[in-house]
Motif scaffolding. Structure first.
Motif, PDB file in Angstrom:
ATOM      1  N   PRO A   1     -32.423  44.765 -63.604  1.00 19.08           N
ATOM      2  CA  PRO A   1     -32.780  44.662 -62.175  1.00 19.08           C
ATOM      3  C   PRO A   1     -32.099  43.468 -61.501  1.00 19.08           C
ATOM      4  N   ALA A   2     -32.184  42.311 -62.142  1.00 17.01           N
ATOM      5  CA  ALA A   2     -31.586  41.113 -61.545  1.00 17.01           C
ATOM      6  C   ALA A   2     -30.062  41.254 -61.465  1.00 17.01           C
ATOM      7  N   LEU A   3     -29.463  41.756 -62.537  1.00 27.15           N
ATOM      8  CA  LEU A   3     -27.994  41.818 -62.553  1.00 27.15           C
ATOM      9  C   LEU A   3     -27.451  42.808 -61.536  1.00 27.15           C
ATOM     10  N   ILE A   4     -28.143  43.925 -61.364  1.00 31.98           N
ATOM     11  CA  ILE A   4     -27.674  44.895 -60.369  1.00 31.98           C
ATOM     12  C   ILE A   4     -27.686  44.251 -58.985  1.00 31.98           C
ATOM     13  N   LEU A   5     -28.811  43.612 -58.656  1.00 31.54           N
ATOM     14  CA  LEU A   5     -28.904  42.972 -57.339  1.00 31.54           C
ATOM     15  C   LEU A   5     -27.864  41.861 -57.204  1.00 31.54           C
ATOM     16  N   LEU A   6     -27.711  41.070 -58.254  1.00 36.10           N
ATOM     17  CA  LEU A   6     -26.740  39.970 -58.169  1.00 36.10           C
ATOM     18  C   LEU A   6     -25.320  40.508 -58.023  1.00 36.10           C
ATOM     19  N   SER A   7     -25.040  41.614 -58.689  1.00 35.59           N
ATOM     20  CA  SER A   7     -23.695  42.181 -58.575  1.00 35.59           C
ATOM     21  C   SER A   7     -23.415  42.616 -57.147  1.00 35.59           C
ATOM     22  N   ILE A   8     -24.416  43.266 -56.541  1.00 37.80           N
ATOM     23  CA  ILE A   8     -24.191  43.779 -55.186  1.00 37.80           C
ATOM     24  C   ILE A   8     -24.162  42.649 -54.161  1.00 37.80           C
ATOM     25  N   PHE A   9     -25.071  41.680 -54.317  1.00 33.28           N
ATOM     26  CA  PHE A   9     -25.246  40.703 -53.245  1.00 33.28           C
ATOM     27  C   PHE A   9     -24.686  39.317 -53.537  1.00 33.28           C
ATOM     28  N   ILE A  10     -24.166  39.100 -54.731  1.00 29.16           N
ATOM     29  CA  ILE A  10     -23.553  37.797 -55.043  1.00 29.16           C
ATOM     30  C   ILE A  10     -22.118  37.967 -55.564  1.00 29.16           C
ATOM     31  N   PHE A  11     -21.976  38.726 -56.643  1.00 29.19           N
ATOM     32  CA  PHE A  11     -20.651  38.769 -57.277  1.00 29.19           C
ATOM     33  C   PHE A  11     -19.639  39.550 -56.446  1.00 29.19           C
ATOM     34  N   TYR A  12     -20.033  40.733 -56.014  1.00 30.23           N
ATOM     35  CA  TYR A  12     -19.113  41.498 -55.185  1.00 30.23           C
ATOM     36  C   TYR A  12     -18.776  40.760 -53.883  1.00 30.23           C
ATOM     37  N   PRO A  13     -19.755  40.243 -53.164  1.00 26.18           N
ATOM     38  CA  PRO A  13     -19.437  39.517 -51.928  1.00 26.18           C
ATOM     39  C   PRO A  13     -18.515  38.325 -52.163  1.00 26.18           C
ATOM     40  N   LEU A  14     -18.704  37.661 -53.277  1.00 24.27           N
ATOM     41  CA  LEU A  14     -17.866  36.504 -53.567  1.00 24.27           C
ATOM     42  C   LEU A  14     -16.405  36.940 -53.703  1.00 24.27           C
ATOM     43  N   PHE A  15     -16.227  37.973 -54.506  1.00 22.22           N
ATOM     44  CA  PHE A  15     -14.891  38.515 -54.728  1.00 22.22           C
ATOM     45  C   PHE A  15     -14.309  39.028 -53.412  1.00 22.22           C
ATOM     46  N   ASN A  16     -15.123  39.773 -52.685  1.00 23.21           N
ATOM     47  CA  ASN A  16     -14.682  40.382 -51.440  1.00 23.21           C
ATOM     48  C   ASN A  16     -14.300  39.342 -50.388  1.00 23.21           C
ATOM     49  N   ALA A  17     -15.066  38.224 -50.366  1.00 23.85           N
ATOM     50  CA  ALA A  17     -14.765  37.193 -49.369  1.00 23.85           C
ATOM     51  C   ALA A  17     -13.372  36.613 -49.622  1.00 23.85           C
ATOM     52  N   PHE A  18     -13.072  36.378 -50.892  1.00 22.66           N
ATOM     53  CA  PHE A  18     -11.722  35.892 -51.207  1.00 22.66           C
ATOM     54  C   PHE A  18     -10.685  36.909 -50.767  1.00 22.66           C
ATOM     55  N   LEU A  19     -10.983  38.150 -51.046  1.00 25.51           N
ATOM     56  CA  LEU A  19     -10.032  39.222 -50.715  1.00 25.51           C
ATOM     57  C   LEU A  19      -9.769  39.284 -49.213  1.00 25.51           C
TER      58      LEU A  19
END
Lengths: 297, 300, 354
Positions: B16-34
């Motif tokens: 549960p935590a990892l799914i949410l973190l992937s969507i709202f932390i890890f992906y956004p981080l990567f996407n912001a750089f992009l």
């Protein structure tokens, strides 16, 4: 030491104490005055508001409550408070569930890549939230939770947009893991021997023992929701979907030069009071919790 | 069994935590750089006019608003944080050495922490009001003429002074609390020993309290600096969403404020992302320096 | 329930990837209904053995049987064991009653029955009137009893106790020792307990299993092990004051210590180590071993003589003799060695030589 020296050191101590208390009282006044000014202004009539020099005290018969009524009329603060409670409730329950599970895995279970994953998570705490906000805003927009062209956002979408991104927190996982780690291994062994599954051990033994930390997380999360401004302001457009803080700011943002400070202060007081009352009731827990979270395990 | 690896089970607990973190932390981080390297990114649907190289960054660095924001943010960081740390330190040490009313003072000093920054910011705005504000009234008792702190046409220096006072006010509570709990942790024996050696108060403060509290001071200072770089809500509380005095919007804008204003502008996603990343890099570099310095300074 | 360990080996891999053998090829049979003490110095693998019986550690090699049932791969919760931890491991947020009822809850005993059984068990261990207290409101001895009650309430097949007395003060330790013995007799549950305290093990165990460095040294009835140590470790570990060890030789079927013949042996001529219990010295006008007295401590019935070691310069050892002998420091006394108190060991292997 002769009598003269004793007298001298007594005087020195008294002088020191006088200076110390004076300093503390002055700082206390500095801290309290804004609250006093908020309350005082909130109960001033429109006439008293613009008296120069401003009155620093009001007589009993000068107090008016019209400002509160006006504030409630201008913006749905009651509704905003209810929204805040709902959002705080949902996000706290959600956060606790995800956090408890994740903290348990990190504290108690043995799996490949555990330490690396933990370090990666901790590293994200360093990153300013604004970096995430940009994409998260896009994510909720693309999920359709902000409404579309000419399709207004509905309440459930607003709730989802406001809560889902905050249903977990690396900091709370870290914080709770520390508490879980302090529970001795023997208790886990004892529970195993007593015939308990991991899942039951987590909820029956670990969670109750870590209750102080869970209370802290609940308090911090609820306070965070009450004070949340940026994200709710981004993802809600309808005044009746807003939370208290952005409700307050938006209600008094577009008034230009008009001076309705008394009504504004009444509104500010309306949304400040519940938090202050909660604080005074739960002072012990809140202060302990904040200081515990501040020192980070 | 404790020692057995329980991979599947562990990942289920983490899911549960990892799914949410992937969507709202890890992906956004990567996407912001992009997206910081793409032209005219529309945040709502992430559409873009193509690769921009480092154009977003170079434009931001040339942008006057960014310079203003950076100056404002830096002033807040480098004035309000050190001042509030020092004041908080004195308050907590003072508080620790009194016997009566300790609890009452402690509660009062903590109040700003449980106060809504927007709500109390509005109260501060009215304290600084030129005609009806409390501050000018009080200064009037000493014969000072009313000062236009934050009204229309207020100078940057005055508006900044008001903002700094508010920032310090809001920043004290947490620091006092942390310092107090740090002082709690100092062994009383040191003080007893110092008393027996008849060390004067000043020396006890500089030779015992400060060194023993130094890890806490370093921690509070670093986290406060990081926090202050992200200053935004306090400014909105005092100056409103325009982040400036009336007639002079954006006068008090901060770096984060600028990010949000670009998030609000259509097609400026890349700009917003590049500012956020610049802020991240500044914070990171600054934290690194801070940690190096405090490593040398912090005792034990 | 008989407990059988067959060729049990446990290897721990440490953080730096080095391997530590905690228990090595251990074979033990613990007879049904007995109270067995696993005894050894700290780090000898006794707790590891206990944890393997409990199922909390998994052996790398070997099998564990409860009766005829192979439980080696069975999870601890399915083994039907009770375990009392060194620090009791009571659930701090639960009352005594909730603690004792917790194992019953897990095997889905109906609540009314569970309440009754918990009360019975609490009465058995003598804490029946403390049921609504929290663990932190109890003394160490009371917590210990709660832990025993919690371990026993589900009628385990085997009861395991890990250093059950080490956190109690001296007086309470004696009392609890008797109590554990009584409870074990009354319930008849096969009980295994771990201790490093030889006196504790010897006073209550039906049998002791002596361990060192992960290897079983000797098994037997406590007094038998004391009287007939099979190796140097057993001889040294049991007995207070400890046994005295001397370098000696066997020559022509005689044991010779510092030039004096002190006993007989059937073994070939060789260098040996001789162990003599402190009570093995007999003051005798015609004694063969002349010893110089360094100090005298008379305590009631016995007199402790601190003697100069005839084999090692500057060393002393202790002998205990009847207090009727009037001996002063500096005296030279002649002694005989009681043959049943003297043991001869191979200096290289430590094994007993007849």
């Amino acid at each position: 030491m002769n009598e003269k020296d004793i007298r001298k050191s007594q005087i020195k101590r008294t002088v020191f104490n006088v200076i110390l208390y004076t300093f503390l009282v002055l700082v206390a006044l500095f801290v309290i005055i804004p609250f006093y000014w908020m309350i005082l202004t909130a109960i001033k009539s429109d006439f008293d508001l613009v008296v120069v020099p401003p009155k620093l005290f009001l007589k009993y018969n000068e107090i008016v409550f019209q400002n509160f009524a006006d504030a409630f009329e201008r913006a749905p603060f009651g509704r905003n408070m209810l929204n805040t409670l709902i959002v705080a409730g949902i996000s706290t329950v959600g956060t606790l569930i995800t956090t408890v599970f994740a903290a348990f895995a990190f504290a108690r279970l043995n799996f490949k890549g555990r330490d690396l994953l933990f370090i990666v998570l901790i590293a994200t705490m360093m990153i300013p939230g604004e970096i995430f906000v940009i994409t998260n805003y896009s994510t909720v927009a693309r999920l359709g939770w902000l409404g579309g062209n000419n399709i207004p956002q509905v309440y459930s979408q607003a709730l989802l947009a406001m809560t889902l991104p905050f249903m977990t927190s690396v900091f709370y996982i870290f914080f709770l893991r520390q508490s879980f780690k302090r529970i001795p291994d023997e208790l886990y062994f004892a529970a195993k021997v007593d015939g308990t599954s991991d899942f039951k051990y987590l909820w029956r033994i670990m969670v109750p023992i870590a209750k102080p930390t869970i209370i802290t997380i609940t308090i911090l999360n609820a306070m965070g929701t009450w004070n949340a401004y940026i994200w709710p302001n981004l993802v809600t457009d309808n005044a009746s979907f807003r939370l208290v803080t952005d409700g307050l700011r938006n209600a008094y943002s577009e008034l230009g030069g008009r001076t309705i400070f008394n009504e504004q202060m009444a509104a500010a007081l309306i949304i400040t009071t519940p938090l202050l009352i909660t604080f005074l009731l739960l002072k012990k827990y809140i202060m302990r919790g904040v200081s515990r979270s501040g020192i980070k395990g | 069994m404790l020692e057995r690896q329980s991979n599947l089970k562990a990942w289920l607990y983490l899911a549960p935590a990892l799914i949410l973190l992937s969507i709202f932390i890890f992906y956004p981080l990567f996407n912001a750089f992009l997206i910081s390297f793409f032209k005219d990114v529309v945040i709502e649907d992430m559409s873009t006019d193509g690769f921009a190289g480092i154009d977003n960054y170079s434009e931001v660095l040339r942008n006057g608003n960014f310079k203003n924001a950076l100056v404002n943010t830096s002033v807040i960081v480098f004035v309000s944080v050190p001042l509030s740390v020092v004041i908080a330190l004195f308050i907590s040490v003072g508080l620790k050495s009194i016997k009566k009313l300790q609890g009452v003072f402690q509660t009062i000093f903590f109040l700003p922490y449980v106060t809504n920054a927007i709500a109390i910011g509005m109260a501060f705005a009215f304290i600084f009001h030129r005609d009806y504000g409390l501050l000018n009234t009080m200064m009037g008792w000493f014969g000072v003429d009313p000062i236009n702190w934050i009204g229309a046409g207020a100078t940057w220096g005055r508006a900044m002074t008001a903002l700094l006072i508010f920032s310090i006010w809001g920043g004290l509570a947490f620091k006092i609390l942390v310092f107090l709990s740090g002082l709690q942790g100092i062994d009383k024996q040191y003080y007893d020993a110092a008393k027996i050696d008849s060390a004067p108060r000043g020396r006890i403060f500089t030779k015992i309290t400060i060194p023993l509290l130094s890890p806490m001071i370093a921690y509070v200072t670093i986290t406060s600096f990081i926090g202050a770089f992200k200053v935004y809500t306090t400014v909105v509380g005092m100056f409103g969403a325009s982040m400036g005095t009336s007639g002079n919007p954006r006068q008090m804008i901060t770096v984060v404020g600028l990010v949000y204003s670009y998030i609000g502008d259509i097609g400026e996603g890349g700009t917003a992302a590049s500012i956020a990343i610049i802020l991240f890099l500044i914070t990171l570099a600054f934290t690194g320096i801070q940690m190096q310095v405090s490593k040398k300074r912090v005792h034990y | 329930m008989e407990v059988k360990l067959q060729g049990i080996t446990k290897i721990f891999v440490q953080k730096d990837k080095t391997e530590v053998v905690a228990v090595k090829s251990m074979d033990i049979v613990i007879p049904s209904g007995k109270l067995i003490g696993l005894l050894g110095p700290s780090g000898c693998g006794k707790s590891t053995t206990l944890y393997m019986i409990a199922g909390l550690h998994k052996p790398n090699e070997g099998r564990i049987f409860f009766g005829d049932e192979d439980v080696t791969d069975m999870a601890p919760e399915d083994r039907g064991i009770g375990l009392v931890f060194q620090n009791y491991a009571l659930y701090p947020h639960m009352t005594v009653r909730q603690n004792i009822m917790f194992p019953l809850e897990n095997i889905k005993v109906p609540k009314p029955e569970a309440v009754i059984r918990a009360q019975e068990m609490a009465d058995l261990v003598g804490i029946g009137d403390l049921m609504d207290r929290k663990p932190k409101e109890l003394s160490g001895g009371q917590q210990q009893r709660v832990a025993i009650a919690r371990a026993l309430v589900k009628k385990p097949r085997v009861l395991l106790l890990d250093e059950p007395l080490s956190n109690l003060d001296a007086r309470l330790r004696l009392q609890t020792r008797e109590e554990i013995k009584r409870i074990q007799r009354e319930t008849g549950i096969t009980t295994i307990f771990v201790t490093h305290d030889q006196e504790e093990a010897m006073s209550i165990s039906d049998e002791i299993v002596l361990m060192e460095l992960g290897v079983k040294q000797q098994v037997g009835i406590p007094q038998d092990v004391y009287d007939n140590p099979s190796n140097l470790f057993s001889a040294k570990f049991l007995g207070t004051p400890p046994i005295n060890i001397f370098e000696a030789i066997i020559k022509s079927k005689k044991v010779v210590l510092a030039g004096n013949i002190i006993g007989k042996s059937k073994a070939e001529d060789q260098d040996v180590l001789v162990g003599i219990r402190p009570e093995g010295f007999e003051v005798d006008e015609k004694g063969s071993l002349k010893l110089t007295v360094d100090m005298v401590e008379t305590i009631g019935r016995d007199t402790s003589l601190i003697m100069v070691d005839p084999t090692k310069k500057g060393e002393t050892f202790r002998a205990i003799v009847d207090s009727q002998h009037r001996i002063k420091p500096g005296d030279v006394v002649k002694t005989n060695i009681r043959p049943e108190k003297m043991f001869v060991f191979n200096p290289n292997t430590g094994q007993l030589i007849n």
